[in-house]
Design a protein around this motif. Structure first.
Motif, PDB file in Angstrom:
ATOM      1  N   LEU A 201      42.995  35.047  11.895  1.00 46.36           N
ATOM      2  CA  LEU A 201      41.947  35.341  10.920  1.00 46.36           C
ATOM      3  C   LEU A 201      40.728  35.987  11.560  1.00 46.36           C
ATOM      4  N   PRO A 202      40.218  37.075  10.956  1.00 47.78           N
ATOM      5  CA  PRO A 202      39.027  37.751  11.460  1.00 47.78           C
ATOM      6  C   PRO A 202      37.762  37.079  10.937  1.00 47.78           C
ATOM      7  N   PRO A 203      36.571  37.536  11.383  1.00 46.79           N
ATOM      8  CA  PRO A 203      35.334  37.004  10.803  1.00 46.79           C
ATOM      9  C   PRO A 203      35.298  37.227   9.298  1.00 46.79           C
ATOM     10  N   ILE A 204      34.684  36.293   8.578  1.00 45.29           N
ATOM     11  CA  ILE A 204      34.585  36.397   7.124  1.00 45.29           C
ATOM     12  C   ILE A 204      33.272  37.090   6.780  1.00 45.29           C
ATOM     13  N   VAL A 205      33.371  38.274   6.220  1.00 46.05           N
ATOM     14  CA  VAL A 205      32.199  39.064   5.832  1.00 46.05           C
ATOM     15  C   VAL A 205      32.403  39.511   4.389  1.00 46.05           C
ATOM     16  N   GLN A 206      31.459  39.204   3.519  1.00 49.97           N
ATOM     17  CA  GLN A 206      31.606  39.520   2.104  1.00 49.97           C
ATOM     18  C   GLN A 206      31.195  40.950   1.768  1.00 49.97           C
ATOM     19  N   SER A 207      30.266  41.495   2.507  1.00 47.20           N
ATOM     20  CA  SER A 207      29.793  42.845   2.216  1.00 47.20           C
ATOM     21  C   SER A 207      30.885  43.874   2.478  1.00 47.20           C
ATOM     22  N   ARG A 208      30.892  44.926   1.673  1.00 47.57           N
ATOM     23  CA  ARG A 208      31.846  46.024   1.867  1.00 47.57           C
ATOM     24  C   ARG A 208      31.215  47.213   2.582  1.00 47.57           C
ATOM     25  N   ALA A 209      29.945  47.095   2.916  1.00 52.74           N
ATOM     26  CA  ALA A 209      29.259  48.201   3.583  1.00 52.74           C
ATOM     27  C   ALA A 209      29.862  48.448   4.961  1.00 52.74           C
ATOM     28  N   GLU A 210      30.044  49.722   5.306  1.00 53.81           N
ATOM     29  CA  GLU A 210      30.689  50.074   6.557  1.00 53.81           C
ATOM     30  C   GLU A 210      29.896  49.579   7.759  1.00 53.81           C
ATOM     31  N   TYR A 211      28.565  49.718   7.732  1.00 52.78           N
ATOM     32  CA  TYR A 211      27.765  49.299   8.885  1.00 52.78           C
ATOM     33  C   TYR A 211      27.793  47.792   9.063  1.00 52.78           C
ATOM     34  N   VAL A 212      27.900  47.043   7.951  1.00 53.04           N
ATOM     35  CA  VAL A 212      28.014  45.585   8.054  1.00 53.04           C
ATOM     36  C   VAL A 212      29.349  45.220   8.681  1.00 53.04           C
ATOM     37  N   HIS A 213      30.393  45.922   8.254  1.00 51.78           N
ATOM     38  CA  HIS A 213      31.719  45.655   8.839  1.00 51.78           C
ATOM     39  C   HIS A 213      31.720  45.943  10.332  1.00 51.78           C
ATOM     40  N   ARG A 214      31.102  47.044  10.743  1.00 52.20           N
ATOM     41  CA  ARG A 214      31.102  47.388  12.165  1.00 52.20           C
ATOM     42  C   ARG A 214      30.302  46.376  12.977  1.00 52.20           C
ATOM     43  N   ALA A 215      29.221  45.873  12.407  1.00 54.70           N
ATOM     44  CA  ALA A 215      28.359  44.945  13.146  1.00 54.70           C
ATOM     45  C   ALA A 215      28.879  43.524  13.130  1.00 54.70           C
ATOM     46  N   MET A 216      29.546  43.117  12.054  1.00 56.93           N
ATOM     47  CA  MET A 216      29.883  41.705  11.896  1.00 56.93           C
ATOM     48  C   MET A 216      31.344  41.452  11.526  1.00 56.93           C
ATOM     49  N   GLY A 217      32.062  42.452  11.056  1.00 57.38           N
ATOM     50  CA  GLY A 217      33.419  42.230  10.561  1.00 57.38           C
ATOM     51  C   GLY A 217      34.514  42.406  11.579  1.00 57.38           C
ATOM     52  N   ARG A 218      34.199  43.030  12.723  1.00 57.12           N
ATOM     53  CA  ARG A 218      35.221  43.222  13.749  1.00 57.12           C
ATOM     54  C   ARG A 218      35.245  42.024  14.696  1.00 57.12           C
ATOM     55  N   ASN A 219      36.410  41.758  15.283  1.00 54.25           N
ATOM     56  CA  ASN A 219      36.460  40.658  16.242  1.00 54.25           C
ATOM     57  C   ASN A 219      36.165  41.177  17.651  1.00 54.25           C
ATOM     58  N   ILE A 220      35.892  40.250  18.545  1.00 51.05           N
ATOM     59  CA  ILE A 220      35.445  40.603  19.891  1.00 51.05           C
ATOM     60  C   ILE A 220      36.510  41.377  20.669  1.00 51.05           C
TER      61      ILE A 220
END
Length: 469
Positions: A201-220
């Motif tokens: 399971l990856p980090p849980i991020v509710q926002s669909r914004a691309e910059y939010v995904h890049r900053a918080m939605g990707r795993n290490i």
């Protein structure tokens, strides 16, 4: 969870933040009791201030000159036993009642001043005891060789947010939000060890914004070592101990490029596989063959499938009846898990025996039997949770976690032809085809009534047997 060791020559001590309340209570029992006694005493003194004010108000009215009105003399109220007993002892109350107005006022005023002084002293003592407790708690943390805490507590806990460590070990790191993980990594003086599975399971991020995904939605791992097999800083733990080899081989082939090996402690797993349903079979695909209907919850987007929900319960009851000790029913949709739990509630089974939920609640968990209910069927198209054809899909991770929770037996409930038609070569289609190669496919062709509840294994006939592996 984050593990933070320090290099010390002294005997190793452990500090676990999540259980610290219990540890602190035992360590500082005497100080904590004094603090509690002071708080109780302070509350009682506070409760006496207001009655003092009421008594003084009454005495002030007593002091006002008596006036005559048209009907005669207005009598002032005298102090009563009830007025005084909440502030003074019984003996002193009776003494005050015999005194003059002026003396009564003098004694009550003095009593109020003494109470205010006591309250001030109590506050000072409580602050001092709190400071002592805080110092003792900090001493425990500072002397500990190993500290265990959640990543969140590392920056919100006043005991931990100023500490630094020789080594920082982050566990379940693939689920960690990157800014928090980077903060925890910065606490290390010499080394950071990241432990996790980028295929889960990856980090849980509710926002669909691309910059939010890049900053918080990707795993290490995605950020630092995209090709982990080729990296010299990544070590793969390639022996799995949980799953029956047939289930482990399915997971290894689908999600780990066939690199997982299986430990030899298979006796317990084989015993589980030998129990019902489908005795002797560790891996089963129950094909609903277009005989179920998937619906959307009214006013929402979650899905449910009434017939597959009842089938899950039937299979569960048969397993429990034959001695399987723990069952997980995993589904992609909240609505489906809610319906299954409603049906299960009539059987009054404990959560230790049967647990039904979406996959996110099962990360890091395991059960003897796992029933994975895919839910999707006509007339709806396959949902995003089981398809990896959508941008930033985590379907592979969700399905991997669902399948790999099983110790000895895995049952997948799905409409095989439906996924083959509408999701050809998608991850769920590949899962079903490979599961039928490594295990058995069970047909639902005998379920002509359209309701599976209470029919059990008698209605199910195996149609595809695994090849010897």
């Amino acid at each position: 969870m984050i593990l933070l060791p320090r290099f010390r020559r002294s005997p190793c001590t452990f500090f676990c933040h999540n259980s610290f309340a219990v540890f602190k209570k035992r360590l500082n029992a005497e100080t904590a009791q004094r603090l509690e006694d002071l708080r109780t005493y302070l509350q009682r003194r506070y409760s006496q201030i207001k009655p003092c004010d009421l008594i003084l108000d009454k005495l002030k009215a007593e002091a006002q000159p008596q006036q005559l009105d048209l009907f005669g003399e207005v009598k002032s109220e005298a102090l009563t036993y009830r007025d005084l007993i909440s502030v003074f002892s019984e003996k002193y109350t009776r003494y005050i009642l015999r005194l003059s107005f002026e003396k009564q006022k003098e004694l009550v005023t003095l009593r109020k001043k003494r109470l205010e002084k006591i309250i001030e002293l109590c506050r000072e003592m409580i602050s001092q005891l709190r400071a002592e407790l805080s110092q003792q708690e900090k001493a425990v943390v500072q002397k500990a060789c190993v500290v265990l805490a959640t990543m969140t507590n590392m920056y919100i806990s006043s005991l931990l947010n100023t500490e630094r460590f020789d080594v920082v070990i982050v566990e379940e790191a693939a689920m960690a939000i990157l800014p928090t993980l980077f903060y925890c990594a910065a606490l290390a003086k010499t080394k950071v060890i990241i432990v996790g599975d980028k295929r889960q399971l990856p980090p849980i991020v509710q926002s669909r914004a691309e910059y939010v995904h890049r900053a918080m939605g990707r795993n290490i791992f995605e950020v630092t070592v995209p090709d982990s097999y080729a990296s010299d800083v990544v070590v793969m733990l390639d022996i799995q101990y949980r799953m029956h080899p047939a289930i482990g081989e399915l997971v290894s082939t689908l999600f780990y490029d066939g690199k997982l090996r299986h430990a030899e402690n298979t006796n317990e797993r084989i015993k589980i596989a030998n129990r019902k349903p489908y005795s002797g079979e560790p891996l089963i695909v129950v094909d609903t063959e277009s005989r179920t209907t998937c619906e959307m919850e009214e006013g929402g987007f979650s899905r449910f499938n009434e017939n597959s929900a009842r089938l899950c319960v039937d299979l569960t009851m048969e397993a429990i009846g034959d001695g399987i000790e723990s069952v997980a029913i995993i589904t992609p949709y909240v609505s489906q898990s809610r319906r299954i739990r409603q049906i299960l509630s009539s059987y009054r089974m404990s959560a230790e025996q049967v647990h039904c939920s979406t996959v996110h609640r099962f990360q890091g968990n395991e059960r003897d039997l796992v029933i994975f209910d895919t839910v999707d069927a006509s007339p709806l198209s396959p949902g995003v949770l089981l398809s990896d054809s959508f941008p930033r899909s985590s379907a592979r991770n969700l399905i991997n976690v669902s399948l790999s929770r099983a110790r000895g037996k895995l049952i997948i409930i799905a409409d095989v032809s439906y996924f083959g038609t509408y999701s050809p070569n998608d991850v769920i289609d590949r899962v079903l085809r490979l599961a039928m190669d490594y295990g058995i496919r069970v047909s639902s062709s005998m379920w002509g009534c359209g309701s599976f509840h209470g029919r059990g294994e008698a209605c199910l006939a195996p149609t595809h047997k695994m090849q010897s592996m």
